[in-house]
Design a protein around this motif. Structure first.
Motif, PDB file in Angstrom:
ATOM      1  N   TYR A 149      27.833  41.989  32.234  1.00  0.00           N
ATOM      2  CA  TYR A 149      27.038  40.765  32.177  1.00  0.00           C
ATOM      3  C   TYR A 149      27.939  39.524  32.182  1.00  0.00           C
ATOM      4  O   TYR A 149      27.659  38.542  32.884  1.00  0.00           O
ATOM      5  CB  TYR A 149      26.173  40.780  30.913  1.00  0.00           C
ATOM      6  CG  TYR A 149      25.473  39.479  30.628  1.00  0.00           C
ATOM      7  CD1 TYR A 149      24.340  39.099  31.338  1.00  0.00           C
ATOM      8  CD2 TYR A 149      25.952  38.611  29.644  1.00  0.00           C
ATOM      9  CE1 TYR A 149      23.699  37.899  31.091  1.00  0.00           C
ATOM     10  CE2 TYR A 149      25.318  37.409  29.383  1.00  0.00           C
ATOM     11  CZ  TYR A 149      24.194  37.052  30.106  1.00  0.00           C
ATOM     12  OH  TYR A 149      23.575  35.867  29.852  1.00  0.00           O
ATOM     13  N   ILE A 150      29.024  39.573  31.416  1.00  0.00           N
ATOM     14  CA  ILE A 150      29.925  38.416  31.357  1.00  0.00           C
ATOM     15  C   ILE A 150      30.548  38.154  32.719  1.00  0.00           C
ATOM     16  O   ILE A 150      30.644  37.007  33.175  1.00  0.00           O
ATOM     17  CB  ILE A 150      30.995  38.626  30.278  1.00  0.00           C
ATOM     18  CG1 ILE A 150      30.339  38.634  28.886  1.00  0.00           C
ATOM     19  CG2 ILE A 150      32.065  37.548  30.353  1.00  0.00           C
ATOM     20  CD1 ILE A 150      31.299  38.949  27.758  1.00  0.00           C
ATOM     21  N   PHE A 151      30.971  39.243  33.390  1.00  0.00           N
ATOM     22  CA  PHE A 151      31.557  39.051  34.721  1.00  0.00           C
ATOM     23  C   PHE A 151      30.516  38.509  35.705  1.00  0.00           C
ATOM     24  O   PHE A 151      30.858  37.731  36.602  1.00  0.00           O
ATOM     25  CB  PHE A 151      32.148  40.368  35.246  1.00  0.00           C
ATOM     26  CG  PHE A 151      33.553  40.618  34.794  1.00  0.00           C
ATOM     27  CD1 PHE A 151      34.579  39.767  35.185  1.00  0.00           C
ATOM     28  CD2 PHE A 151      33.864  41.696  33.993  1.00  0.00           C
ATOM     29  CE1 PHE A 151      35.885  39.984  34.781  1.00  0.00           C
ATOM     30  CE2 PHE A 151      35.163  41.927  33.574  1.00  0.00           C
ATOM     31  CZ  PHE A 151      36.187  41.068  33.970  1.00  0.00           C
ATOM     32  N   SER A 152      29.258  38.914  35.556  1.00  0.00           N
ATOM     33  CA  SER A 152      28.212  38.388  36.450  1.00  0.00           C
ATOM     34  C   SER A 152      28.007  36.892  36.239  1.00  0.00           C
ATOM     35  O   SER A 152      27.596  36.184  37.158  1.00  0.00           O
ATOM     36  CB  SER A 152      26.905  39.145  36.230  1.00  0.00           C
ATOM     37  OG  SER A 152      26.355  38.850  34.954  1.00  0.00           O
ATOM     38  N   GLU A 153      28.291  36.421  35.030  1.00  0.00           N
ATOM     39  CA  GLU A 153      28.196  34.995  34.751  1.00  0.00           C
ATOM     40  C   GLU A 153      29.415  34.222  35.250  1.00  0.00           C
ATOM     41  O   GLU A 153      29.445  33.004  35.217  1.00  0.00           O
ATOM     42  CB  GLU A 153      28.039  34.774  33.234  1.00  0.00           C
ATOM     43  CG  GLU A 153      26.746  35.325  32.652  1.00  0.00           C
ATOM     44  CD  GLU A 153      25.531  34.572  33.160  1.00  0.00           C
ATOM     45  OE1 GLU A 153      25.542  33.340  33.125  1.00  0.00           O
ATOM     46  OE2 GLU A 153      24.574  35.242  33.617  1.00  0.00           O
ATOM     47  N   MET A 154      30.450  34.965  35.691  1.00  0.00           N
ATOM     48  CA  MET A 154      31.685  34.341  36.180  1.00  0.00           C
ATOM     49  C   MET A 154      31.849  34.606  37.678  1.00  0.00           C
ATOM     50  O   MET A 154      32.946  34.905  38.147  1.00  0.00           O
ATOM     51  CB  MET A 154      32.890  34.913  35.427  1.00  0.00           C
ATOM     52  CG  MET A 154      32.859  34.695  33.931  1.00  0.00           C
ATOM     53  SD  MET A 154      34.128  35.702  33.117  1.00  0.00           S
ATOM     54  CE  MET A 154      35.582  35.249  34.040  1.00  0.00           C
ATOM     55  N   GLN A 155      30.782  34.508  38.440  1.00  0.00           N
ATOM     56  CA  GLN A 155      30.819  34.886  39.847  1.00  0.00           C
ATOM     57  C   GLN A 155      31.853  34.093  40.639  1.00  0.00           C
ATOM     58  O   GLN A 155      32.579  34.646  41.470  1.00  0.00           O
ATOM     59  CB  GLN A 155      29.434  34.707  40.465  1.00  0.00           C
ATOM     60  CG  GLN A 155      28.396  35.697  39.933  1.00  0.00           C
ATOM     61  CD  GLN A 155      27.035  35.493  40.570  1.00  0.00           C
ATOM     62  OE1 GLN A 155      26.862  34.627  41.424  1.00  0.00           O
ATOM     63  NE2 GLN A 155      26.067  36.291  40.160  1.00  0.00           N
ATOM     64  N   LEU A 156      31.947  32.788  40.394  1.00  0.00           N
ATOM     65  CA  LEU A 156      32.904  31.969  41.131  1.00  0.00           C
ATOM     66  C   LEU A 156      34.335  32.407  40.842  1.00  0.00           C
ATOM     67  O   LEU A 156      35.160  32.528  41.750  1.00  0.00           O
ATOM     68  CB  LEU A 156      32.707  30.488  40.774  1.00  0.00           C
ATOM     69  CG  LEU A 156      33.646  29.514  41.497  1.00  0.00           C
ATOM     70  CD1 LEU A 156      33.429  29.593  42.999  1.00  0.00           C
ATOM     71  CD2 LEU A 156      33.428  28.087  41.006  1.00  0.00           C
ATOM     72  N   TRP A 157      34.619  32.640  39.550  1.00  0.00           N
ATOM     73  CA  TRP A 157      35.958  33.079  39.168  1.00  0.00           C
ATOM     74  C   TRP A 157      36.284  34.439  39.788  1.00  0.00           C
ATOM     75  O   TRP A 157      37.385  34.640  40.320  1.00  0.00           O
ATOM     76  CB  TRP A 157      36.071  33.173  37.648  1.00  0.00           C
ATOM     77  CG  TRP A 157      36.225  31.853  36.982  1.00  0.00           C
ATOM     78  CD1 TRP A 157      35.258  31.120  36.369  1.00  0.00           C
ATOM     79  CD2 TRP A 157      37.434  31.096  36.847  1.00  0.00           C
ATOM     80  NE1 TRP A 157      35.773  29.945  35.868  1.00  0.00           N
ATOM     81  CE2 TRP A 157      37.125  29.917  36.140  1.00  0.00           C
ATOM     82  CE3 TRP A 157      38.743  31.297  37.258  1.00  0.00           C
ATOM     83  CZ2 TRP A 157      38.073  28.954  35.857  1.00  0.00           C
ATOM     84  CZ3 TRP A 157      39.702  30.335  36.957  1.00  0.00           C
ATOM     85  CH2 TRP A 157      39.355  29.174  36.260  1.00  0.00           C
ATOM     86  N   VAL A 158      35.350  35.364  39.701  1.00  0.00           N
ATOM     87  CA  VAL A 158      35.585  36.698  40.251  1.00  0.00           C
ATOM     88  C   VAL A 158      35.776  36.638  41.761  1.00  0.00           C
ATOM     89  O   VAL A 158      36.684  37.273  42.314  1.00  0.00           O
ATOM     90  CB  VAL A 158      34.416  37.646  39.890  1.00  0.00           C
ATOM     91  CG1 VAL A 158      34.571  38.993  40.599  1.00  0.00           C
ATOM     92  CG2 VAL A 158      34.343  37.852  38.384  1.00  0.00           C
ATOM     93  N   PHE A 159      34.933  35.850  42.449  1.00  0.00           N
ATOM     94  CA  PHE A 159      35.045  35.735  43.902  1.00  0.00           C
ATOM     95  C   PHE A 159      36.398  35.158  44.303  1.00  0.00           C
ATOM     96  O   PHE A 159      37.053  35.645  45.239  1.00  0.00           O
ATOM     97  CB  PHE A 159      33.923  34.859  44.442  1.00  0.00           C
ATOM     98  CG  PHE A 159      34.026  34.595  45.926  1.00  0.00           C
ATOM     99  CD1 PHE A 159      33.647  35.556  46.844  1.00  0.00           C
ATOM    100  CD2 PHE A 159      34.529  33.383  46.385  1.00  0.00           C
ATOM    101  CE1 PHE A 159      33.759  35.319  48.209  1.00  0.00           C
ATOM    102  CE2 PHE A 159      34.647  33.138  47.741  1.00  0.00           C
ATOM    103  CZ  PHE A 159      34.255  34.110  48.656  1.00  0.00           C
ATOM    104  N   SER A 160      36.827  34.089  43.625  1.00  0.00           N
ATOM    105  CA  SER A 160      38.118  33.469  43.972  1.00  0.00           C
ATOM    106  C   SER A 160      39.278  34.425  43.716  1.00  0.00           C
ATOM    107  O   SER A 160      40.244  34.465  44.485  1.00  0.00           O
ATOM    108  CB  SER A 160      38.302  32.173  43.185  1.00  0.00           C
ATOM    109  OG  SER A 160      38.311  32.431  41.785  1.00  0.00           O
ATOM    110  N   THR A 161      39.184  35.214  42.632  1.00  0.00           N
ATOM    111  CA  THR A 161      40.255  36.172  42.334  1.00  0.00           C
ATOM    112  C   THR A 161      40.301  37.280  43.373  1.00  0.00           C
ATOM    113  O   THR A 161      41.383  37.662  43.849  1.00  0.00           O
ATOM    114  CB  THR A 161      40.052  36.778  40.935  1.00  0.00           C
ATOM    115  OG1 THR A 161      39.981  35.729  39.969  1.00  0.00           O
ATOM    116  CG2 THR A 161      41.191  37.712  40.578  1.00  0.00           C
ATOM    117  N   VAL A 162      39.124  37.801  43.736  1.00  0.00           N
ATOM    118  CA  VAL A 162      39.072  38.851  44.762  1.00  0.00           C
ATOM    119  C   VAL A 162      39.592  38.318  46.095  1.00  0.00           C
ATOM    120  O   VAL A 162      40.347  39.006  46.803  1.00  0.00           O
ATOM    121  CB  VAL A 162      37.632  39.387  44.909  1.00  0.00           C
ATOM    122  CG1 VAL A 162      37.526  40.306  46.117  1.00  0.00           C
ATOM    123  CG2 VAL A 162      37.208  40.128  43.646  1.00  0.00           C
ATOM    124  N   ALA A 163      39.216  37.086  46.448  1.00  0.00           N
ATOM    125  CA  ALA A 163      39.692  36.492  47.696  1.00  0.00           C
ATOM    126  C   ALA A 163      41.216  36.367  47.693  1.00  0.00           C
ATOM    127  O   ALA A 163      41.882  36.663  48.699  1.00  0.00           O
ATOM    128  CB  ALA A 163      39.050  35.118  47.906  1.00  0.00           C
TER     129      ALA A 163
END
Length: 413
Positions: A149-163
């Motif tokens: 749930y916490i990671f789902s609330e950090m979508q921008l952060w997760v997307f930028s890290t994956v990119a």
């Protein structure tokens, strides 16, 4: 510089991701504690009990214990939790349990699926759940999917890290390809140097012998004439052999080697390869021991390519034996195929370079001493031929103690 820059950027990104996760987790924990505190106060208000100094304790990353130490009704607790969590937009599934205050024995538990953010329950909306016996109780709430749930609330952060990770992976692949191309270019440069030397030597010898025969003022003695003829013939054969090895590059570059398979007797191919090598072995007083124990030696194979592969291995066994060559050949049937072993007592191959000896153009480094000339194509060609027959090849070798090549070929590939 690019590696350092990307490494630093990735490190900063991961540090910020970790910081953002901790911040989101802290906010989530605070919201849960406030919601549970309100629920405890309402339960104690109806029971007219005194609230403890710290009613909510986080006993694990996703578990919270609420100390009520008063009567708790399951219906009321269920409704209060849903209402308080919905007020604070905590919409993930959770589990709660009612525990006896004196010994923490579980007397009731329930799983609540994820709720809708817009749906807010009122405390008066009771949910039909069983009541628990009279007594003093505490309750515990667990969020199984808290991290997700916490990671789902950090979508921008997760997307930028994956990119960024994708960029790093592709950069690493590009760098690897560049280094491989650089290494291949160096190997090809060495190959061209070796090829020039190997082809120039027989051409020069043929030219000298031909010039002597051509420019002789008087007829040369028969012995001398025959000697020069033999030199021309031998050097011509040597030149043909070197050209054939160069032409093997075209076969190695193909994705799939074209084979013309017929019924082939492996023992006959070994004998034929030994006959081609017999003169060189005789000159060096070499010894060959054969233990051809395979009862079935006929396989479906390409006669020409397999003969060349076996000859390459025997040729190496002779060339890389500084002393008198001692070659041992054995065969036996193994797993619906034939296992061929070619061993020598030559210079051997160091353990750290054995994984590279089958690479195209690769030659084992020997410093500035090049006692044995070659193009670095032999073993690469051998492996390509064996794999084209759906077989395998392995090497067992120690430096200065010789080498043993084991080839497995199925009866029918």
């Amino acid at each position: 510089m690019a590696i350092v820059a990307l490494g630093g950027l990735l490190t900063v990104q991961l540090l910020w991701l970790n910081k953002a996760f901790k911040s989101e987790e802290k906010e989530f924990n605070l919201s849960v504690q406030v919601a549970l505190s309100n629920a405890v106060q309402q339960l104690l208000g109806k029971a007219q009990g005194a609230a403890p100094s710290k009613p909510i304790r986080q006993i694990a990353s996703s578990s919270f214990l609420a100390e009520v130490n008063a009567p708790v009704r399951a219906q009321e607790l269920d409704t209060l939790l849903k209402y308080e969590f919905a007020r604070r937009h905590i919409t993930i599934p959770y589990e709660y349990g009612i525990l006896k205050a004196e010994d923490d024995t579980l007397v009731f538990g329930n799983y609540v699926p994820a709720t809708i953010k817009e749906k807010k329950l009122h405390p008066d909306q009771a949910v039909l759940t069983p009541n628990v016996p009279a007594g003093h109780y505490n309750f515990v709430v667990v969020f199984p999917s808290k991290t997700t749930y916490i990671f789902s609330e950090m979508q921008l952060w997760v997307f930028s890290t994956v990119a960024l990770l994708v960029v790093v992976v592709f950069f690493g692949y590009t760098l690897y390809s560049i280094l491989q191309e650089k290494r291949l270019t160096e190997l090809k440069a060495d190959f061209i140097n070796n090829m020039t030397h190997e082809l120039q030597t027989p051409i020069t010898n043929i030219a000298i012998a031909s010039e002597i025969l051509k420019n002789a003022d008087t007829p040369l003695p028969l012995a001398k004439t025959k000697r020069y003829h033999d030199i021309i013939f031998q050097e011509n054969e040597r030149l043909k052999e070197q050209v054939e090895r160069v032409l093997q590059i075209a076969e190695l570059e193909k994705k799939k080697m074209a084979l013309t398979k017929t019924k082939t007797n492996v023992h006959q191919l070994l004998e034929e390869s030994l006959r081609r090598l017999s003169l060189r072995l005789q000159k060096r007083a070499g010894q060959v021991t054969c233990h051809l124990q395979a009862t079935q030696a006929v396989i479906q194979a390409d006669n020409l390519h397999l003969t060349n592969a076996l000859f390459n291995l025997l040729d190496n066994a002779e060339k890389y034996s500084p002393q008198v060559p001692e070659i041992k050949i054995s065969t036996r049937n193994y797993h619906q195929g034939i296992l061929i072993s070619i061993a020598d007592k030559g210079s051997g191959i160091r353990q750290e370079v054995q994984s590279r000896i089958f690479d195209t153009f690769y030659r084992v480094p020997t410093g500035n001493i090049h006692n044995v000339r070659g193009f670095g194509l032999g073993l690469s060609y051998v492996k390509t031929v064996i794999q084209a027959h759906q077989g395998t090849i392995q090497i067992k070798s120690q430096e200065n103690q010789g080498s043993c090549f084991e080839l497995y070929l199925p009866f029918s590939a």
